[in-house]
Scaffold this motif. Sequence first.
Motif, PDB file in Angstrom:
ATOM      1  N   LEU A 302       0.830  -1.204   0.000  1.00 37.11           N
ATOM      2  CA  LEU A 302       0.000   0.000   0.000  1.00 37.11           C
ATOM      3  C   LEU A 302       0.873   1.267   0.000  1.00 37.11           C
ATOM      4  N   THR A 306       0.736   4.111  -2.778  1.00 39.80           N
ATOM      5  CA  THR A 306       0.566   5.502  -2.340  1.00 39.80           C
ATOM      6  C   THR A 306       1.556   6.410  -3.058  1.00 39.80           C
ATOM      7  N   GLU A 334      -7.841  -3.943   6.725  1.00 35.92           N
ATOM      8  CA  GLU A 334      -8.717  -3.960   5.545  1.00 35.92           C
ATOM      9  C   GLU A 334      -7.889  -4.465   4.359  1.00 35.92           C
ATOM     10  N   ARG A 346      -5.922   4.575  -0.892  1.00 35.18           N
ATOM     11  CA  ARG A 346      -6.997   4.669   0.104  1.00 35.18           C
ATOM     12  C   ARG A 346      -7.264   6.131   0.426  1.00 35.18           C
ATOM     13  N   ASN A 347      -8.531   6.502   0.303  1.00 31.50           N
ATOM     14  CA  ASN A 347      -8.862   7.904   0.552  1.00 31.50           C
ATOM     15  C   ASN A 347      -9.225   8.145   2.017  1.00 31.50           C
ATOM     16  N   GLY A 352      -3.205   4.718   5.023  1.00 28.42           N
ATOM     17  CA  GLY A 352      -4.443   3.932   5.021  1.00 28.42           C
ATOM     18  C   GLY A 352      -4.263   2.467   5.348  1.00 28.42           C
TER      19      GLY A 352
END
Length: 366
Positions: A302, A306, A334, A346-347, A352
């Motif tokens: 992630l 990002t 998640e 991920r917002n 995130g």
Amino acid sequence: MKILRIEAIPYSIPYTHPLKFASGQVTDAEHVLVRLHSDDGLVGEADAPPRPYTYGETQESIITIIDNVFAPQLIGLDPFDRGKVHEVMARTIHNQVAKGALDIALWDLLGKALGTPVHKLLGGYSDSMRVSHMLGFRPAQELLDEALRFGEEYGITTFKLKVGRRPLALDIEACHVLRAGLGDDVELYLDANRGWTANEAMEVLRRTEGLGLTALEEPCDAKEAMSRRRLVEKSPIPIVGDESVPTAGDVSRELLSGGSNAICIKTARSGFTEATEILGLCTGLGVDVTMGNQIDTQIGSLATVTFGAAHEASNRRAGELSNFLDMADDLIAEPIRITGGRISVRNVPGVGAAIDEEKLARYRQN
Ligand code: MUC
Ligand code: MG
């Protein structure tokens, strides 16, 4: 805001399918979760994957350097003063993975403090990245089956094949079998992790001519400067620097000396800050980059998405983002989904990658 406390937590999660490559193999993710606590109760987090055969760092060395060297120097600093944080870390040479995790945890903390996703802070170019899947050492038919399955299940159309074996025919055969079985529309490139000499790499390029391979990563040790330069000059496809270029200075040296003409960026070893410097260098010089994978967990993957999605130049090529699929579990709360061959940013504030505390309790080693 001040940095109040830094934790370096060892944990271990097994792999269901160990990954083998020319410089080593990974059977368990024996990593370090880095947590940066601020005095107003926020926590920035990142994953540090030790790769002794690549950088000389171990799980123990990452914990020791963070606990005994970086934490005492960083505690009390304002996390927004990133220049000061980096000045402190630069005083200690090497330890790229420990520094990379501290930098990502710092950005995660800043994102949380600002209530902003870090991909927006870094550039906000796109909200997803195309995925490239890395195929480890296996017999040719098993490699093809794996690639076909990843194509079907996840929509992945780009594969990096681990090579660097002897006899060379093993890898040459794998390239031919993959191209024949996957067709011409699938992108294939190679990573030898320094397994060959430059001359062996040249022979492989000759015997795979016409297969449409798009790049060859770290074919031989970059320290073999003359033969490596000769290979770069003669190769019809880009020769990518990976483990030879963990820092911006290394990237400059290898590009200027002709040791590589494309660059792999890994957030696990460069953090977001040095990865930004490296990306700037490469775009300024007109050099292609790939977002690489250090056999990352979902937390690490992630972080790569990002950074990679935040800029146009790092989002052009597919990023290596799917090794976590071979892990038995992960600390992330998640899970990441790969759909249509892509992974989304991920917002939420920060990177995130919120941690599942129960899983951390289960897998932590102290
Ligand atoms: C790669 O691209 O080389 C293997 C060792 C490491 O540090 O990263 C992996 C993948
Ligand atoms: Mg590599």
